[in-house]
Design a protein around this motif. Structure first.
Motif, PDB file in Angstrom:
ATOM      1  N   HIS A   4       0.803  -1.141   0.156  1.00  0.00           N
ATOM      2  CA  HIS A   4       0.177   0.069   0.012  1.00  0.00           C
ATOM      3  C   HIS A   4       0.991   1.354   0.245  1.00  0.00           C
ATOM      4  CE1 HIS A   4      -2.096   3.369   2.060  1.00  0.00           C
ATOM      5  NE2 HIS A   4      -3.218   3.062   1.275  1.00  0.00           N
ATOM      6  N   ASP A   5       1.810   1.253   0.743  1.00  0.00           N
ATOM      7  CA  ASP A   5       2.646   2.334   1.010  1.00  0.00           C
ATOM      8  C   ASP A   5       3.583   2.685  -0.340  1.00  0.00           C
ATOM      9  OD1 ASP A   5       1.996   3.098   3.367  1.00  0.00           O
ATOM     10  OD2 ASP A   5       3.857   2.038   4.505  1.00  0.00           O
ATOM     11  N   ARG A   6       4.065   1.691  -0.972  1.00  0.00           N
ATOM     12  CA  ARG A   6       4.730   1.720  -2.259  1.00  0.00           C
ATOM     13  C   ARG A   6       3.926   1.922  -3.435  1.00  0.00           C
ATOM     14  NH1 ARG A   6       7.841  -4.136  -1.744  1.00  0.00           N
ATOM     15  NH2 ARG A   6       9.030  -3.560   0.144  1.00  0.00           N
ATOM     16  N   ALA A   7       2.570   1.607  -3.560  1.00  0.00           N
ATOM     17  CA  ALA A   7       1.687   1.716  -4.614  1.00  0.00           C
ATOM     18  C   ALA A   7       0.591   2.635  -4.586  1.00  0.00           C
ATOM     19  CB  ALA A   7       1.325   0.449  -5.262  1.00  0.00           C
ATOM     20  N   ASN A   8       0.751   2.857  -3.394  1.00  0.00           N
ATOM     21  CA  ASN A   8      -0.635   4.091  -3.317  1.00  0.00           C
ATOM     22  C   ASN A   8      -1.847   3.433  -3.648  1.00  0.00           C
ATOM     23  OD1 ASN A   8      -1.476   6.437  -2.082  1.00  0.00           O
ATOM     24  ND2 ASN A   8      -1.356   7.451  -3.932  1.00  0.00           N
ATOM     25  N   VAL A   9      -2.194   2.240  -3.145  1.00  0.00           N
ATOM     26  CA  VAL A   9      -3.566   1.661  -3.225  1.00  0.00           C
ATOM     27  C   VAL A   9      -3.687   1.027  -1.913  1.00  0.00           C
ATOM     28  CG1 VAL A   9      -3.237   1.192  -5.725  1.00  0.00           C
ATOM     29  CG2 VAL A   9      -2.620  -0.725  -4.025  1.00  0.00           C
ATOM     30  N   SER A  10      -5.107   0.797  -1.800  1.00  0.00           N
ATOM     31  CA  SER A  10      -5.426   0.274  -0.425  1.00  0.00           C
ATOM     32  C   SER A  10      -5.295  -1.297  -0.451  1.00  0.00           C
ATOM     33  CB  SER A  10      -7.009   0.713  -0.152  1.00  0.00           C
ATOM     34  OG  SER A  10      -7.653  -0.227  -1.201  1.00  0.00           O
ATOM     35  N   PRO A  11      -4.911  -1.868   0.770  1.00  0.00           N
ATOM     36  CA  PRO A  11      -5.109  -3.215   0.781  1.00  0.00           C
ATOM     37  C   PRO A  11      -6.205  -3.926   0.129  1.00  0.00           C
ATOM     38  CG  PRO A  11      -4.384  -2.237   3.106  1.00  0.00           C
ATOM     39  CD  PRO A  11      -4.950  -1.227   2.040  1.00  0.00           C
ATOM     40  N   LEU A  13      -6.102  -4.318  -3.489  1.00  0.00           N
ATOM     41  CA  LEU A  13      -5.060  -5.489  -3.907  1.00  0.00           C
ATOM     42  C   LEU A  13      -5.599  -6.733  -3.854  1.00  0.00           C
ATOM     43  CD1 LEU A  13      -1.923  -6.099  -4.786  1.00  0.00           C
ATOM     44  CD2 LEU A  13      -1.522  -6.267  -2.485  1.00  0.00           C
ATOM     45  N   GLU A  14      -6.383  -6.900  -2.660  1.00  0.00           N
ATOM     46  CA  GLU A  14      -7.056  -8.404  -2.467  1.00  0.00           C
ATOM     47  C   GLU A  14      -8.140  -8.517  -3.472  1.00  0.00           C
ATOM     48  OE1 GLU A  14      -6.376 -11.034  -0.447  1.00  0.00           O
ATOM     49  OE2 GLU A  14      -4.691  -9.884   0.250  1.00  0.00           O
ATOM     50  N   MET A  15      -8.778  -7.495  -4.044  1.00  0.00           N
ATOM     51  CA  MET A  15      -9.802  -7.595  -5.241  1.00  0.00           C
ATOM     52  C   MET A  15      -8.992  -7.890  -6.403  1.00  0.00           C
ATOM     53  SD  MET A  15     -12.732  -4.484  -4.576  1.00  0.00           S
ATOM     54  CE  MET A  15     -11.745  -3.484  -5.831  1.00  0.00           C
ATOM     55  N   VAL A  16      -7.772  -7.357  -6.811  1.00  0.00           N
ATOM     56  CA  VAL A  16      -7.278  -7.547  -7.800  1.00  0.00           C
ATOM     57  C   VAL A  16      -6.675  -9.146  -7.718  1.00  0.00           C
ATOM     58  CG1 VAL A  16      -4.960  -7.301  -9.330  1.00  0.00           C
ATOM     59  CG2 VAL A  16      -6.313  -5.261  -8.188  1.00  0.00           C
ATOM     60  N   LYS A  17      -6.313  -9.430  -6.570  1.00  0.00           N
ATOM     61  CA  LYS A  17      -6.008 -10.873  -6.442  1.00  0.00           C
ATOM     62  C   LYS A  17      -6.775 -11.756  -6.841  1.00  0.00           C
ATOM     63  CE  LYS A  17      -2.179 -10.449  -3.031  1.00  0.00           C
ATOM     64  NZ  LYS A  17      -1.707 -10.785  -1.533  1.00  0.00           N
ATOM     65  N   GLY A  18      -8.002 -11.459  -6.344  1.00  0.00           N
ATOM     66  CA  GLY A  18      -9.120 -12.456  -6.424  1.00  0.00           C
ATOM     67  C   GLY A  18      -9.624 -12.453  -7.776  1.00  0.00           C
ATOM     68  N   GLU A  19      -9.573 -11.581  -8.517  1.00  0.00           N
ATOM     69  CA  GLU A  19     -10.079 -11.504  -9.962  1.00  0.00           C
ATOM     70  C   GLU A  19      -9.085 -12.143 -10.881  1.00  0.00           C
ATOM     71  OE1 GLU A  19     -12.920 -10.239 -11.415  1.00  0.00           O
ATOM     72  OE2 GLU A  19     -13.606 -10.186  -9.444  1.00  0.00           O
ATOM     73  N   ILE A  20      -7.917 -11.648 -10.481  1.00  0.00           N
ATOM     74  CA  ILE A  20      -6.672 -12.742 -11.438  1.00  0.00           C
ATOM     75  C   ILE A  20      -6.860 -14.233 -10.980  1.00  0.00           C
ATOM     76  CG2 ILE A  20      -4.126 -13.215 -11.395  1.00  0.00           C
ATOM     77  CD1 ILE A  20      -3.729 -10.065 -10.816  1.00  0.00           C
ATOM     78  N   ILE A  21      -6.882 -14.517  -9.954  1.00  0.00           N
ATOM     79  CA  ILE A  21      -7.067 -16.210  -9.476  1.00  0.00           C
ATOM     80  C   ILE A  21      -8.479 -16.639 -10.609  1.00  0.00           C
ATOM     81  CG2 ILE A  21      -7.422 -17.741  -8.075  1.00  0.00           C
ATOM     82  CD1 ILE A  21      -5.964 -15.987  -5.967  1.00  0.00           C
ATOM     83  N   LYS A  22      -9.321 -15.870 -10.324  1.00  0.00           N
ATOM     84  CA  LYS A  22     -10.587 -16.459 -10.801  1.00  0.00           C
ATOM     85  C   LYS A  22     -10.373 -16.542 -12.441  1.00  0.00           C
ATOM     86  CE  LYS A  22     -15.142 -14.324 -11.253  1.00  0.00           C
ATOM     87  NZ  LYS A  22     -16.021 -13.083 -10.870  1.00  0.00           N
ATOM     88  N   VAL A  23      -9.824 -15.664 -13.125  1.00  0.00           N
ATOM     89  CA  VAL A  23      -9.583 -15.738 -14.557  1.00  0.00           C
ATOM     90  C   VAL A  23      -8.807 -16.900 -15.050  1.00  0.00           C
ATOM     91  CG1 VAL A  23      -8.810 -14.332 -16.683  1.00  0.00           C
ATOM     92  CG2 VAL A  23     -10.258 -13.412 -15.159  1.00  0.00           C
ATOM     93  N   ILE A  24      -7.368 -16.849 -14.170  1.00  0.00           N
ATOM     94  CA  ILE A  24      -6.712 -17.971 -14.503  1.00  0.00           C
ATOM     95  C   ILE A  24      -6.924 -19.351 -14.305  1.00  0.00           C
ATOM     96  CG2 ILE A  24      -4.501 -18.942 -13.903  1.00  0.00           C
ATOM     97  CD1 ILE A  24      -3.351 -16.039 -13.424  1.00  0.00           C
ATOM     98  N   LYS A  25      -8.077 -19.461 -13.182  1.00  0.00           N
ATOM     99  CA  LYS A  25      -8.337 -20.652 -13.163  1.00  0.00           C
ATOM    100  C   LYS A  25      -9.204 -21.327 -13.828  1.00  0.00           C
ATOM    101  CE  LYS A  25      -9.101 -22.075  -8.891  1.00  0.00           C
ATOM    102  NZ  LYS A  25      -9.671 -22.121  -7.346  1.00  0.00           N
ATOM    103  N   ASN A  26      -9.877 -20.386 -15.096  1.00  0.00           N
ATOM    104  CA  ASN A  26     -10.589 -20.908 -15.946  1.00  0.00           C
ATOM    105  C   ASN A  26      -9.792 -21.632 -17.169  1.00  0.00           C
ATOM    106  OD1 ASN A  26     -13.317 -19.609 -15.403  1.00  0.00           O
ATOM    107  ND2 ASN A  26     -12.674 -17.478 -16.071  1.00  0.00           N
ATOM    108  N   TYR A  27      -8.748 -21.321 -17.125  1.00  0.00           N
ATOM    109  CA  TYR A  27      -7.673 -21.970 -17.983  1.00  0.00           C
ATOM    110  C   TYR A  27      -6.590 -22.965 -17.561  1.00  0.00           C
ATOM    111  CZ  TYR A  27      -9.860 -18.234 -20.868  1.00  0.00           C
ATOM    112  OH  TYR A  27     -10.746 -17.292 -21.257  1.00  0.00           O
ATOM    113  N   GLN A  58       2.171  -9.010  -6.132  1.00  0.00           N
ATOM    114  CA  GLN A  58       2.653  -7.848  -5.581  1.00  0.00           C
ATOM    115  C   GLN A  58       2.197  -6.877  -6.387  1.00  0.00           C
ATOM    116  OE1 GLN A  58       6.637  -8.152  -4.231  1.00  0.00           O
ATOM    117  NE2 GLN A  58       6.340 -10.378  -3.603  1.00  0.00           N
ATOM    118  N   LEU A  59       2.270  -5.663  -5.635  1.00  0.00           N
ATOM    119  CA  LEU A  59       2.130  -4.380  -6.601  1.00  0.00           C
ATOM    120  C   LEU A  59       3.068  -3.591  -6.012  1.00  0.00           C
ATOM    121  CD1 LEU A  59       0.526  -2.942  -8.849  1.00  0.00           C
ATOM    122  CD2 LEU A  59      -0.958  -1.947  -6.904  1.00  0.00           C
TER     123      LEU A  59
END
Length: 94
Positions: free
Chosen positions: A29-36, A39-53, A64-65
């Motif tokens: 959060h400190d490095r990238a200026n985004v909320s935790p 980042l958790e939403m991004v992780k969840g979406e990435i996992i969801k898409v990749i698990k389709n394939y 990491q961001l």
């Protein structure tokens, strides 16, 4: 509201792992200026898409961001770094 991916995917963590994950989120959060939460939403979406394939090893998942030097000058830009161990590639997508 912080999304706990370990609960979502059935993994349980001990208090040391939980504290380590929280510290990583604070540093990111400190490095990238985004909320935790973001980042958790991004992780969840990435996992969801990749698990389709692909079948992935979620215990080895590391997303990491951070910030990196820009290719177009001397500025610094956010960078998404993902280490996603793949167990198997699905033959037909879904």
């Amino acid at each position: 509201m912080l999304l706990d991916l370990s609960k979502l995917f059935g993994r349980s963590k001990n208090s040391k792992d939980v504290a380590k994950e929280r510290l990583k989120l604070v540093l990111i959060h400190d490095r990238a200026n985004v909320s935790p939460e973001f980042l958790e939403m991004v992780k969840g979406e990435i996992i969801k898409v990749i698990k389709n394939y692909m079948d992935v090893d979620e215990s080895g998942l590391d997303i990491q961001l951070t910030r990196t030097k820009s290719d177009e000058g001397d500025g610094v830009v956010p960078a998404l770094i993902a280490n996603i161990p793949i167990k198997n590639v699905k033959s037909s997508g879904k």
